[in-house]
Write a protein that holds these residues in place. Structure first.
Motif, PDB file in Angstrom:
ATOM      1  N   ILE A 241     -56.022 -31.327 -22.740  1.00 25.82           N
ATOM      2  CA  ILE A 241     -54.595 -31.560 -22.976  1.00 25.82           C
ATOM      3  C   ILE A 241     -53.789 -30.269 -22.988  1.00 25.82           C
ATOM      4  O   ILE A 241     -52.569 -30.314 -22.827  1.00 25.82           O
ATOM      5  CB  ILE A 241     -54.352 -32.352 -24.274  1.00 25.82           C
ATOM      6  CG1 ILE A 241     -54.929 -31.604 -25.485  1.00 25.82           C
ATOM      7  CG2 ILE A 241     -54.920 -33.753 -24.175  1.00 25.82           C
ATOM      8  CD1 ILE A 241     -54.505 -32.213 -26.802  1.00 25.82           C
TER       9      ILE A 241
ATOM     10  N   GLN B 138     -50.422 -39.817 -29.853  1.00 19.57           N
ATOM     11  CA  GLN B 138     -51.821 -39.471 -30.097  1.00 19.57           C
ATOM     12  C   GLN B 138     -52.316 -40.050 -31.412  1.00 19.57           C
ATOM     13  O   GLN B 138     -51.563 -40.609 -32.194  1.00 19.57           O
ATOM     14  CB  GLN B 138     -51.984 -37.951 -30.088  1.00 19.57           C
ATOM     15  CG  GLN B 138     -51.089 -37.225 -31.084  1.00 19.57           C
ATOM     16  CD  GLN B 138     -51.881 -36.384 -32.077  1.00 19.57           C
ATOM     17  OE1 GLN B 138     -53.061 -36.607 -32.296  1.00 19.57           O
ATOM     18  NE2 GLN B 138     -51.217 -35.399 -32.681  1.00 19.57           N
TER      19      GLN B 138
ATOM     20  N   CYS C 185     -47.489 -37.924 -22.568  1.00 20.29           N
ATOM     21  CA  CYS C 185     -48.943 -37.971 -22.604  1.00 20.29           C
ATOM     22  C   CYS C 185     -49.397 -38.918 -23.711  1.00 20.29           C
ATOM     23  O   CYS C 185     -48.882 -38.862 -24.834  1.00 20.29           O
ATOM     24  CB  CYS C 185     -49.517 -36.580 -22.849  1.00 20.29           C
ATOM     25  SG  CYS C 185     -51.323 -36.522 -22.958  1.00 20.29           S
TER      26      CYS C 185
ATOM     27  N   THR D 263     -52.949 -40.006 -25.615  1.00 20.11           N
ATOM     28  CA  THR D 263     -54.354 -39.661 -25.771  1.00 20.11           C
ATOM     29  C   THR D 263     -54.879 -40.248 -27.062  1.00 20.11           C
ATOM     30  O   THR D 263     -54.107 -40.620 -27.954  1.00 20.11           O
ATOM     31  CB  THR D 263     -54.562 -38.134 -25.737  1.00 20.11           C
ATOM     32  OG1 THR D 263     -55.969 -37.845 -25.725  1.00 20.11           O
ATOM     33  CG2 THR D 263     -53.937 -37.462 -26.952  1.00 20.11           C
TER      34      THR D 263
ATOM     35  N   THR E 276     -55.443 -31.781 -31.519  1.00 17.29           N
ATOM     36  CA  THR E 276     -54.393 -32.348 -30.681  1.00 17.29           C
ATOM     37  C   THR E 276     -53.022 -32.045 -31.264  1.00 17.29           C
ATOM     38  O   THR E 276     -52.091 -31.663 -30.539  1.00 17.29           O
ATOM     39  CB  THR E 276     -54.585 -33.871 -30.551  1.00 17.29           C
ATOM     40  OG1 THR E 276     -55.914 -34.141 -30.098  1.00 17.29           O
ATOM     41  CG2 THR E 276     -53.593 -34.464 -29.572  1.00 17.29           C
TER      42      THR E 276
END
Length: 393
Positions: free
Chosen positions: A283, A295, A223, A225, A301
């Motif tokens: 997320i 990230q 992922c 972000t 996060t």
């Protein structure tokens, strides 16, 4: 019991309060969330009652020129926290948000008469209001306590706010009578004030589970972000997201990109193994399926990834992102890269190491277990009840 929560400035600030608000409501307590009018939608969509107070302050304008860049982190011995803002000042954005909320917050508190006031970091209106109302205050941290890296002069910053109600700066405690701390060692800074442990429960706003998340990924999923704050303050161009995504996509992996709409519009053509997630996709839904996370370094996060045992790479650009990168590295569950290395072979290889079954994955699993072992928000509710009872007595 009546619980008044106070949040300021930005929706991700509020998100850290939501699980505790849910726990208090489920236990039968009355909960109200007081904030600037612009946060009403975020509060009500979480199932909590909003109390719009004061005036809105433009976040980007309030912090223009005050959110520091990383600077030179390649020099020997450099740490991310070396370039944090040095102070919370009397004319800064944090005080402007407090000034716009404080009078109405105290007025509502006098009318509603809460038993406890709960707030999140850098909310200066709430501790002043708690002192003015004579009720116990609770600081609910959203991750490692980055206030240890900042200077705050109580007389110049808190003094004028407290004086409105006949109080002195010494009468106001930004950390409250109780601090709830979701960061287990070694994540929490050694110099942080001791707090009462509480389990971090991820909440990143409303979300819809897309069909592609109904089944496991065919290959390692990464992922990427950039959080919400950078786009919100107009600093989304500090990180070349297209370069970051392309570098990660050089790996034999499925890359899922979760970014704000304005950041999506700035992305060029992307490789075939990149999936651009449709909003809204919190997320907390995608990270349990991921082998790694890349990230910006926001506290929410960072804590969400640690909660699911996902190794992560932080690319700090501003503010407490630097501090969170340093604290993450201390756990061994990930690392950080300076902005000039946020792309190319250096980034690709760093993510490649995180995907494997190496020490970062072991450390991330250990941090996940540490977080899960902490008392849940529901288990902390009696602590707040006892605090209110002692104060009344």
């Amino acid at each position: 019991m009546r619980i008044l929560m106070s949040t300021w400035g930005w929706r991700s600030h509020f998100y850290s309060l939501v699980p505790l608000g849910w726990a208090l409501q489920a236990a039968g307590h009355e909960v109200r969330v007081a904030s600037h009018p612009s946060l009403v939608a975020a509060i009500t969509s979480a199932g909590l009652a909003a109390v719009p107070l004061g005036e809105d302050v433009d976040f980007a304008e309030a912090f223009a020129g005050r959110i520091g860049a990383v600077g030179d982190l390649d020099r020997p011995g450099a740490q991310p926290t070396d370039r944090l803002e040095p102070a919370i000042t009397a004319d800064g954005g944090v005080v402007r948000f407090a000034d716009a909320l404080l009078d109405d917050l105290v007025a509502f508190g006098r009318a509603w008469q809460p038993d406890v006031l709960v707030w999140e970091p850098f909310n200066l209106a709430a501790p002043v209001a708690a002192a003015a109302l004579g009720v116990p205050g609770v600081l609910n941290l959203w991750g490692p306590d980055s206030s240890v890296t900042l200077r705050l002069d109580p007389e110049s910053v808190l003094g004028p706010l407290a004086a409105r109600f006949g109080l002195a700066a010494a009468d106001v405690s930004p950390h409250g009578d109780l601090t709830l701390d979701p960061a287990p060692p070694p994540l929490q800074a050694p110099t942080a004030r001791p707090g009462r442990p509480v389990r971090f429960v991820p909440y990143n706003g409303t979300a819809v589970l897309p069909p592609w998340l109904h089944r496991p990924a065919a290959r390692p999923r990464v992922c990427v972000t950039a959080g919400t704050m950078m786009a919100g303050v107009g600093l989304h161009d500090r990180l070349d997201l297209t370069r970051v995504i392309r570098s990660v996509a050089e790996l034999d992996a499925e890359v899922v990109v979760v970014v704000e709409p304005r950041q999506q519009r700035g992305l060029g053509p992307l490789p075939a193994n990149v999936r651009l997630a449709d909003a809204p996709l919190a997320i907390r839904l995608v990270l349990p399926t991921c082998a790694a996370l890349v990230q910006q370094g926001g506290a929410g996060t960072t804590m969400t990834a640690l909660t699911y045992g996902v190794p992560q790479l932080i690319l700090p650009q501003v503010s407490d992102q630097h501090f969170n990168g340093e604290r993450l590295a201390a756990t061994g569950a990930g690392t950080w890269l300076a902005p000039e290395h946020a792309g190319g072979a250096t980034l690709r290889d760093a993510v490649g190491e995180l995907i494997g079954d190496g020490p970062a994955r072991t450390a991330a699993a250990s941090m996940r277990d540490r977080i899960r072992a902490l008392p849940s928000p529901a288990e902390v509710v009696p602590v707040l009840t006892a605090l209110a009872r002692r104060t009344r007595t």
